[in-house]
Scaffold this motif. Structure first.
Motif, mmCIF file in Angstrom:
data_model
loop_
_atom_site.group_PDB
_atom_site.id
_atom_site.type_symbol
_atom_site.label_atom_id
_atom_site.label_comp_id
_atom_site.label_asym_id
_atom_site.label_seq_id
_atom_site.Cartn_x
_atom_site.Cartn_y
_atom_site.Cartn_z
ATOM 1 N N ASN A 243 40.401 37.532 49.513
ATOM 2 C CA ASN A 243 39.989 35.875 49.001
ATOM 3 C C ASN A 243 41.169 35.178 48.518
ATOM 4 N N PRO A 244 41.452 34.079 49.298
ATOM 5 C CA PRO A 244 42.458 33.464 48.846
ATOM 6 C C PRO A 244 42.652 32.295 47.738
ATOM 7 N N GLY A 245 41.360 32.135 47.041
ATOM 8 C CA GLY A 245 41.015 31.241 46.252
ATOM 9 C C GLY A 245 40.377 30.273 46.355
ATOM 10 N N GLY A 246 40.537 29.038 45.757
ATOM 11 C CA GLY A 246 39.897 27.969 45.915
ATOM 12 C C GLY A 246 39.457 26.868 44.750
ATOM 13 N N LEU A 247 38.401 26.589 44.512
ATOM 14 C CA LEU A 247 37.976 25.521 43.489
ATOM 15 C C LEU A 247 37.941 26.153 42.084
ATOM 16 N N LEU A 248 38.855 25.716 41.278
ATOM 17 C CA LEU A 248 38.890 26.228 40.083
ATOM 18 C C LEU A 248 37.348 26.114 39.327
ATOM 19 N N ALA A 299 43.867 36.059 45.580
ATOM 20 C CA ALA A 299 44.968 34.875 45.116
ATOM 21 C C ALA A 299 44.101 34.048 44.118
ATOM 22 N N SER A 300 44.785 33.260 43.399
ATOM 23 C CA SER A 300 44.632 31.891 42.514
ATOM 24 C C SER A 300 43.052 32.156 41.951
ATOM 25 N N ALA A 301 42.105 31.565 42.324
ATOM 26 C CA ALA A 301 40.678 31.602 41.818
ATOM 27 C C ALA A 301 40.062 32.948 42.027
ATOM 28 N N SER A 302 40.428 33.771 42.624
ATOM 29 C CA SER A 302 39.817 35.100 42.678
ATOM 30 C C SER A 302 40.521 35.957 41.484
ATOM 31 N N GLY A 306 38.734 37.956 38.414
ATOM 32 C CA GLY A 306 39.290 39.157 37.923
ATOM 33 C C GLY A 306 39.896 39.711 36.738
ATOM 34 N N GLY A 307 40.989 38.550 36.414
ATOM 35 C CA GLY A 307 41.445 38.538 34.906
ATOM 36 C C GLY A 307 40.192 38.389 33.874
ATOM 37 N N ALA A 308 39.694 37.362 34.053
ATOM 38 C CA ALA A 308 38.630 37.182 32.660
ATOM 39 C C ALA A 308 37.748 38.535 32.454
ATOM 40 N N LEU A 309 37.059 39.010 33.999
ATOM 41 C CA LEU A 309 36.209 40.173 33.848
ATOM 42 C C LEU A 309 36.991 41.394 33.247
ATOM 43 N N GLN A 310 38.212 41.539 33.616
ATOM 44 C CA GLN A 310 38.873 42.613 33.058
ATOM 45 C C GLN A 310 39.191 42.435 31.524
ATOM 46 N N ASP A 311 39.781 41.212 31.181
ATOM 47 C CA ASP A 311 40.124 41.096 29.592
ATOM 48 C C ASP A 311 38.857 41.165 28.841
ATOM 49 N N HIS A 312 37.726 40.831 29.115
ATOM 50 C CA HIS A 312 36.430 41.143 28.363
ATOM 51 C C HIS A 312 35.763 42.372 28.643
#
Length: 441
Positions: A243-248, A299-302, A306-312
């Motif tokens: 998933n290359p990302g997209g909209l924030l 990348a990017s938005a993905s 991933g980072g948010a769900l991992q950190d929480h």
């Protein structure tokens, strides 16, 4: 008044005007501003001098517009791989891309040494079907060397009339020689969300890109999977691979679907306001076990999700390290219908980690192994013998019980069953979800 004289006057006027603008923005003491203004004036004077020499002496006549656009493109390209100048055609196309339908090959690319790097092929597009992979380096587009092209030039060359074909020469790590891949262009309609059942009670959620309708589509498909499961799910896999990302805003909204509270992502910039996005109460899966699949094409938005769900500690991230694009690009429209895309900030996960050039490390490293169907092994397995196959075997006394499928609802589609046979990362994700479900009772 001669044309040359008018150009010199215009050039000096532009220098004077730009110098005044630069002086107005310089911080610090008057002496500091004056010294920098003098340096800026000298640099602008050099630019004007070179531009005039090209006008007069270049082997072919070149328009002022082409020279200015070339200068803008080169200036932004020298900053980082993601800052760029967008001419009218590219700016219009970029606005179309985020809506989920555009023409081309179906790959996300970035500038790289020696060519153009493929960040990720988009699922179910011509490039994906042709076997292009994340990390491939494009070294030739038809007969033209990719290293001699800007990113926008490469994009223009690869896009074209649907039905026409293009030859990409790519270098792939592990291959002894460059590969030639022929791809037929198509109008690409990206279905950003796909879903299925992995097994009775276990949902499979796939986001191919973060576009305008992504969060609405994801919410709808989760509700449909709950119905298929008889009203209750036991866990879910969120697949963000390639998933290359997209909209924030869509990355934030998707993260918020699974979080009850806390920060999702923040941005920090040198100029302008830093931003922070927080979750609102309400977890659509109500705390059920989750596994997020990522790889080097994520990348990017993905990576934000991933980072948010991992950190929480809301989900276990499985797979391989992500791409590491943690920068924010702002698109600034210009008066003539063109625009510039310039990097203005960096992303930070809830724990304060920068994604840039580091990526998201998985909690559980699982390399993707290419499997092939082994018909002989399947035949041997189907011919195996157990107690239940013996003539006259005793009944177990348990009586008849409902099948799991009846208790938990529908199972996977035939397409998913075939995919599970070959996708080792997805197999491990399902195994982990089942284990977590057993531990939760």
């Amino acid at each position: 008044m001669s044309l040359k004289f008018r150009r010199i006057i215009l050039g000096v006027g532009a220098i004077a005007l730009l110098s005044v603008g630069v002086m107005a923005w310089q911080p610090g003491s008057d002496g500091y501003r004056q010294a920098n203004a003098a340096t800026d004036y000298q640099q602008l004077q050099k630019f004007s001098q070179v531009m005039e020499m090209v006008r007069q002496a270049y082997v072919e006549e070149v328009s002022d517009e082409k020279l200015i656009e070339g200068a803008l493109s080169g200036m932004l390209l020298s900053l980082d791989p993601h800052s760029t100048y967008l001419d009218k055609e590219m700016y219009k196309q970029m606005n179309v891309d985020t809506k989920g339908e555009f023409g081309g090959l179906g790959i996300e690319i970035q500038s790289a040494e020696g060519g153009i790097r493929i960040v990720s092929p988009i699922e179910d597009t011509p490039a994906d079907r042709a076997g292009v992979k994340a990390g491939d380096l494009i070294i030739k587009i038809d007969e033209d060397l990719a290293r001699d092209m800007s990113l926008m030039e490469a994009v223009k060359k690869m896009r074209g009339k649907p039905g026409t074909s293009i030859m990409l020469t790519i270098f792939r790590e592990g291959e002894n020689a460059p590969l030639e891949v022929k791809i037929t262009r198509a109008v690409i309609k990206v279905n950003s969300v796909k879903s299925d059942m992995l097994a009775p009670g276990y949902a499979y959620l796939r986001i191919t890109q973060f576009q305008q309708p992504t969060v609405q589509l994801l919410s709808k498909q989760i509700r449909e999977l709950k119905k298929r499961a008889g009203g209750t799910l036991s866990g879910a896999v969120l697949d963000l691979r390639n998933n290359p990302g997209g909209l924030l805003n869509q990355a934030v909204a998707v993260s918020d679907l699974f979080l009850e509270k806390g920060n999702i992502v923040s941005t920090k910039s040198r100029a302008g306001k830093s931003l922070s996005f927080d979750a609102e109460p309400g977890d659509i899966l109500q705390g059920l076990p989750m596994v997020v699949l990522m790889n080097n094409g994520s990348a990017s938005a993905s990576e934000i999700v991933g980072g948010a769900l991992q950190d929480h500690h809301r989900a276990i991230v499985m797979g391989t390290k992500s791409f590491g694009k943690g920068s924010v690009q702002s698109v600034v429209p210009l008066n003539d219908g063109t625009a510039i895309k310039v990097t203005t900030a960096l992303y930070y996960t809830p724990s304060g980690r920068s994604i840039q050039a580091t990526g998201i490390d998985p909690d559980i490293l699982v390399e993707q192994v290419v499997l092939k169907r082994d018909e002989e092994a399947n035949k041997r397995a189907s011919n195996s013998v157990s107690e239940a196959n013996l003539k006259g075997h005793l009944a177990n006394g348990n009586g008849k019980k409902k099948k799991v499928k009846e208790e938990m609802g529908e199972g996977p589609s035939e397409v998913m069953q075939e995919r599970l046979k070959l996708d080792t990362q997805l197999q491990r994700a399902l195994d982990l979800l089942r284990g977590l479900h057993v531990l939760r009772g």
